[in-house]
Scaffold this motif. Structure first.
Motif, PDB file in Angstrom:
ATOM      1  N   HIS A 212      41.867  43.777  36.548  1.00  0.00           N
ATOM      2  CA  HIS A 212      40.427  44.025  36.606  1.00  0.00           C
ATOM      3  C   HIS A 212      40.063  45.339  37.289  1.00  0.00           C
ATOM      4  N   TRP A 258      41.788  37.319  30.503  1.00  0.00           N
ATOM      5  CA  TRP A 258      41.312  38.555  31.139  1.00  0.00           C
ATOM      6  C   TRP A 258      41.478  39.750  30.183  1.00  0.00           C
ATOM      7  N   THR A 261      39.105  39.748  27.335  1.00  0.00           N
ATOM      8  CA  THR A 261      37.754  40.064  27.796  1.00  0.00           C
ATOM      9  C   THR A 261      37.570  41.568  27.922  1.00  0.00           C
ATOM     10  N   HIS A 262      38.556  42.242  28.501  1.00  0.00           N
ATOM     11  CA  HIS A 262      38.446  43.682  28.675  1.00  0.00           C
ATOM     12  C   HIS A 262      38.509  44.433  27.344  1.00  0.00           C
ATOM     13  N   ALA A 267      32.345  45.454  27.231  1.00  0.00           N
ATOM     14  CA  ALA A 267      32.428  44.401  28.246  1.00  0.00           C
ATOM     15  C   ALA A 267      32.571  45.016  29.640  1.00  0.00           C
ATOM     16  N   LYS A 268      31.782  44.465  30.590  1.00  0.00           N
ATOM     17  CA  LYS A 268      31.851  44.904  31.977  1.00  0.00           C
ATOM     18  C   LYS A 268      32.101  43.687  32.852  1.00  0.00           C
ATOM     19  N   LEU A 269      33.218  43.693  33.552  1.00  0.00           N
ATOM     20  CA  LEU A 269      33.601  42.557  34.380  1.00  0.00           C
ATOM     21  C   LEU A 269      32.598  42.346  35.504  1.00  0.00           C
ATOM     22  N   TRP A 272      35.789  36.976  38.521  1.00  0.00           N
ATOM     23  CA  TRP A 272      36.838  36.115  37.994  1.00  0.00           C
ATOM     24  C   TRP A 272      37.277  35.158  39.088  1.00  0.00           C
ATOM     25  N   TRP A 279      31.626  38.242  32.412  1.00  0.00           N
ATOM     26  CA  TRP A 279      31.413  39.639  32.072  1.00  0.00           C
ATOM     27  C   TRP A 279      30.043  39.831  31.425  1.00  0.00           C
ATOM     28  N   GLN A 281      28.000  41.914  28.475  1.00  0.00           N
ATOM     29  CA  GLN A 281      28.215  42.628  27.215  1.00  0.00           C
ATOM     30  C   GLN A 281      26.845  42.920  26.637  1.00  0.00           C
TER      31      GLN A 281
END
Length: 985
Positions: A212, A258, A261-262, A267-269, A272, A279, A281
């Protein structure tokens, strides 16, 4: 946490901390510390050892030189898990070492690989401005370094795709190398902490940082950072455990989520954890759960609970897609980070929302909370930690929230403290929390606030200041005078406010007409003195027996001055009663024999108004008190002059009319009158055109027990039943008591029966108790209420205080205290005939705290429970928890099986041999233990209703003498043989 070897100036000014958590590895620790002190570094370095509950004397294994070295600092605590210990060390550094810039991770059984390993890591961190640095490690077994190095490759670790592939492979044992999770240096004040994982918390942390936040870290492949020992006991145990394998497979699954998702466009974390990743989006916020963490059916339940909590929990909707694991769409409302502390009002509002919803957010920490636009707390961590409320969960949630919001503690401090002391002690030690929590629960249950209930009588009785209540007695009544006078005054004070309440004492000691007991004037007067002191009576009149005085009385009433003896030739009293009539200063007198029983079905019935109205009619000078009627309603008052005598046992006299008509004919034989006063008036009625009438409203009546029935053992019970208006058909239309009528307490056939025992319970507490029963969503229950020998005046009000529950209540009002065990035996064995009925103990001064208590009890009973307990709240001990342990309660101090709320089947009660409590040396003071411990041993399906508070229990502190008695009883009880053992035998 506390320091065993406090930091000196050198440590306080050092920039680098080598942090070592330790538990029972002193020999290996010595090697680790020596390697740390040998590091070549241009910056100050010191070693912080945080000991986690090692055996006493472990420091003796360290050399005096090490212990004396100013670069060694030692602290101690109890943490319960490696992750908690490591987070404790990081908190300790952030809080106590303001000059420190880096914390270098080191296990107690590891060591630095070279003398420049630490410098290389720190310099890299400085160069790249990193928050964390990952290095390489070698492996050793029994002190021998193995060939090969677990190289920290930046090409692999800082590339998400390669990192994910590597994690998948190493978690499945497909590659020889591991994630270099122990080779970690962290920047202080970074907020980075280990996740609370059962195993592999170091892998979870490093994998999460690399996946991350790769740009916040750097990797140093060479020189090798540490030599990692494969001989650690915890490591070996973990590798052999199912948890070790499951944790790594879980990490592999999480890492894959993870990574994907990235890879999502834009996508912006956001965060977690152990269950999923969040995230943003575009303008939408998502959370995806790891495949093993939360299933869609579980998510449905979680959403139901979250919706109940309203805006206390962030709103969300399931959002199906083709990705691994369930996905949800979170409400996009802007949220703000929490300050270090916030107002208690915010904490209180948040907790109130949860409690009323029946929901708990059990993973309370700063990362999981935000402030809404309206400035209120909101829980944002959707997952399995949103659970159904139980008392213990709610208390824990409140303590966590209070600790971080009011006290400004870290997320981990309270959890650490709970590992070293009893939970209640830890919570009690939180400054201000006990008062906060008590006020919180009190505010959540306004129906338990006594200020909302009256301490006054039910209603003001009708004012009849023109009537004197005159109760007549003689020495023959000595044994029953106390209970009878209290009964009469109690019943009649509900119905009228008299000018005076007077007890007339005829001092004649016999022989008596229809004598049933020897006269005892001394005992009679002693009992009367107590009645007078208790304000039951306004005045006590002792009738004269002096012949001259008696003659003067007879002259005025019967023109018979030579009749100087007070009683008739048959031994019936005359002089004493008419002497009293002379002293009465009101127009009316309600005169009655002390042995009559007054009863009725409606205490608000103004019986004296009815009687006075009848007595005011022309030609009427006496109105008889009504008797039980077979037909309910009002029966007109009737009577001809030649029909009824004035009612001597219980009747209202118009004294003004009677006195104007005196004297009355009454033959004298040998100095004695022939007739009692009412017979003399009866003889005069036809001549004077006066009459005595009978009739009236059936709601109020009296019954007269004949002298031959006054030795009945059931007489107290009959008095009580008559007072309540519980009249069998065989007693209807009869003045005298009919013992053969089918007198009985009303049995309770309900599935659930509440047992309300007490004595002189204040009226406001009684009303609170009854109100809590009346508020139940399920009203299918009965009640056995026993007033155990308290004030008869207060007991007289009980049928009215019961209110709408009356038809479902069997009321027992004792004249003398019998004790809890006698009450249990009568209520359970006699009043409740069904073996499977559930008996629920509810003290009269306590209350139910939830409208669904009966519903919950019924569900448990239908599921086969034969013994039930549920959480109680004690305002004077708000943090106390009484979770029940049914296994071997005698060996565990009772196992809290005694605690409220408690319930049991009648059949279970009957299985306990009576000797279990009959042989108890002091059963009066410990009935809860005495009944519940034996039943817990015999119960086949004891059940703990683990949910919200169901029972409000408040009492004053016991005296030292009471506590000594209880302790003696507990000692006796816990040394008796277990009934479970006897049953097996």
């Amino acid at each position: 946490m506390h320091f065993i070897k406090a930091p000196m100036d050198l440590a306080l000014h050092a920039e680098v901390v080598v942090g070592v958590t330790h538990r029972n590895h002193p020999e290996e620790l010595r090697v680790a510390l020596e390697s740390a002190l040998a590091q070549e570094a241009p910056f100050g370095v010191f070693c912080l050892v945080l000991d986690d509950s090692s055996d006493e004397g472990w420091m003796n294994s360290l050399s005096p030189e090490l212990l004396a070295d100013p670069r060694i600092v030692i602290a101690a605590g109890a943490f319960g898990s490696p992750a908690q210990a490591r987070n404790g060390l990081l908190d300790l550094v952030d809080q106590h070492f303001p000059n420190a810039r880096w914390v270098a991770r080191m296990d107690a059984d590891d060591r630095f690989a070279t003398q420049v390993s630490l410098r290389a890591m720190i310099e890299a961190g400085h160069t790249y401005g990193s928050k964390y640095v990952v290095g390489s490690n070698s492996l050793s077994v029994d002190g021998v370094v193995l060939s090969g190095v677990n190289v920290a490759s930046s090409a692999t670790l800082l590339d998400r795709g390669r990192l994910n592939a590597f994690i998948q492979a190493f978690c499945r044992h497909e590659v020889p190398n591991e994630l270099p999770s122990c080779n970690l240096v962290l920047r202080t004040q970074s907020g980075i902490r280990y996740p609370s994982s059962v195993s592999a918390e170091d892998h979870w942390l490093v994998a999460g940082l690399l996946m991350h936040h790769p740009h916040d870290g750097c990797v140093v492949a060479d020189p090798v950072y540490a030599v990692y020992s494969l001989g650690g006991a915890a490591t070996l145990a973990n590798k052999q455990s199912e948890a070790w394998t499951k944790s790594r497979l879980a990490l592999a699954s999480a890492a894959d989520v993870w990574y994907q998702t990235h890879q999502a466009p834009g996508a912006k974390l956001l965060g977690w954890g152990q269950e999923g990743v969040v995230w943003r989006q575009a303008s939408l916020v998502y959370k995806r759960f790891y495949p093993y963490a939360v299933t869609m059916p579980e998510l449905v339940d979680i959403k139901r609970l979250a919706d109940l909590a309203g805006d206390a929990v962030i709103s969300f909707e399931p959002h199906a897609d083709d990705g691994p694991g369930a996905r949800i769409l979170l409400c996009p409302e802007p949220l703000a980070e929490l300050p270090q502390r916030w107002l208690p009002m915010l904490t209180r509002q948040f907790l109130q929302k949860l409690y009323r919803a029946g929901v708990v957010t059990s993973n309370v920490k700063r990362d999981n909370l935000r402030l809404t636009l309206s400035g209120e707390l909101q829980y944002i961590d959707i997952g399995r930690d949103i659970v159904k409320l139980t008392a213990s969960r709610f208390l824990d949630c409140a303590a966590r929230l209070f600790a971080i919001g009011e006290l400004g503690w870290s997320d981990h401090e309270l959890a650490r403290r709970k590992t070293i002391a009893r939970e209640a002690d830890v919570f009690r030690a939180l400054p201000g929390f006990e008062a906060f929590y008590g006020e919180l629960v009190f505010a959540l249950h306004p129906d338990c606030d006594l200020s909302g209930f009256s301490t006054e009588t039910l209603y003001a009785p009708a004012d009849h200041r023109d009537v004197t209540l005159l109760i007549k007695c003689c020495p023959q009544d000595a044994m029953t005078i106390d209970s009878q006078v209290r009964h009469l005054v109690g019943e009649l004070r509900l119905r009228a406010r008299f000018a005076k309440t007077v007890l007339l004492v005829d001092q004649f000691e016999g022989p008596y007409l229809r004598q049933y007991a020897a006269g005892d004037l001394s005992q009679l007067l002693s009992s009367i003195e107590h009645l007078h002191q208790d304000a039951v009576l306004d005045e006590v009149w002792l009738a004269p027996n002096d012949p001259k005085v008696v003659g003067n009385v007879h002259r005025r009433w019967f023109a018979a001055p030579y009749a100087t003896l007070s009683h008739t030739s048959q031994g019936a009293p005359v002089a004493s009663q008419v002497w009293a009539f002379d002293r009465v200063q009101t127009p009316y007198v309600l005169q009655m024999d002390v042995d009559v029983f007054i009863g009725g079905t409606d205490a608000s019935h103004d019986v004296l108004s009815d009687m006075k109205q009848a007595c005011a009619e022309p030609g009427v000078w006496c109105v008889g008190f009504n008797i039980p009627q077979s037909r309910q309603g009002f029966k007109p008052y009737e009577g001809r002059p030649d029909q009824f005598a004035p009612e001597v046992r219980c009747g209202l006299l118009n004294l003004e009319r009677i006195k104007r008509s005196a004297p009355f004919e009454n033959p004298v034989i040998e100095g004695r009158l022939s007739w009692m006063w009412h017979r003399a008036l009866q003889q005069a009625q036809p001549k004077l055109g006066m009459c005595s009438v009978r009739g009236g409203d059936s709601r109020t009546f009296y019954v007269h027990p004949r002298n031959e029935d006054k030795h009945l053992e059931t007489l107290d019970q009959l008095r009580d039943l008559i007072g309540q208006g519980c009249i069998p058909a065989g007693q209807a239309d009869a003045w005298d008591l009919v013992p053969s009528a089918r007198w009985h307490r009303k049995p309770r056939f309900e599935d659930i029966v509440f047992l309300l025992f007490g004595r002189d319970t204040p009226s406001n507490k009684l009303e609170r108790c009854f109100a809590s029963l009346a508020s139940q969503s399920c009203q299918d229950f009965g009640v056995v209420f026993i007033e155990d020998g308290g004030s008869a005046l207060a007991a007289a009000e009980l049928p009215q205080r019961i209110g709408p529950l009356k038809d479902r209540v069997t009321l027992i009002r004792r004249t003398a205290q019998a004790g809890y065990m006698a009450n249990f035996n009568e209520a359970v064995l006699t009043i409740c005939p069904r073996p499977e009925s559930l008996m629920v103990v509810l003290d009269q001064d306590d209350a139910l705290m939830h409208v669904d208590v009966v519903k919950m009890l019924r569900e448990a009973w239908q599921a086969g429970a034969d013994l039930i307990n549920a959480p109680m709240f004690r305002p004077e001990k708000p943090l106390a928890q009484y979770r029940v342990d049914y296994a071997q309660p005698r060996q565990r101090g009772g196992g809290n099986v005694w605690s409220h709320l408690r319930a049991f089947r009648k059949s279970l009660f009957e299985r306990v041999p009576s000797s279990a409590w009959e042989s108890a040396p002091d059963a009066w003071c410990l009935s809860d233990f005495l009944t519940m411990v034996p039943m817990a041993e015999l119960a086949e399906k004891p059940t703990w209703l683990d949910g919200p508070y169901l029972y409000w229990h408040q009492r004053l502190p016991y005296s030292a003498e009471r506590k000594e008695r209880e302790q003696a009883m507990k000692t006796w009880l816990f040394t008796q043989p277990s009934l479970a053992t006897q049953a097996l035998g």
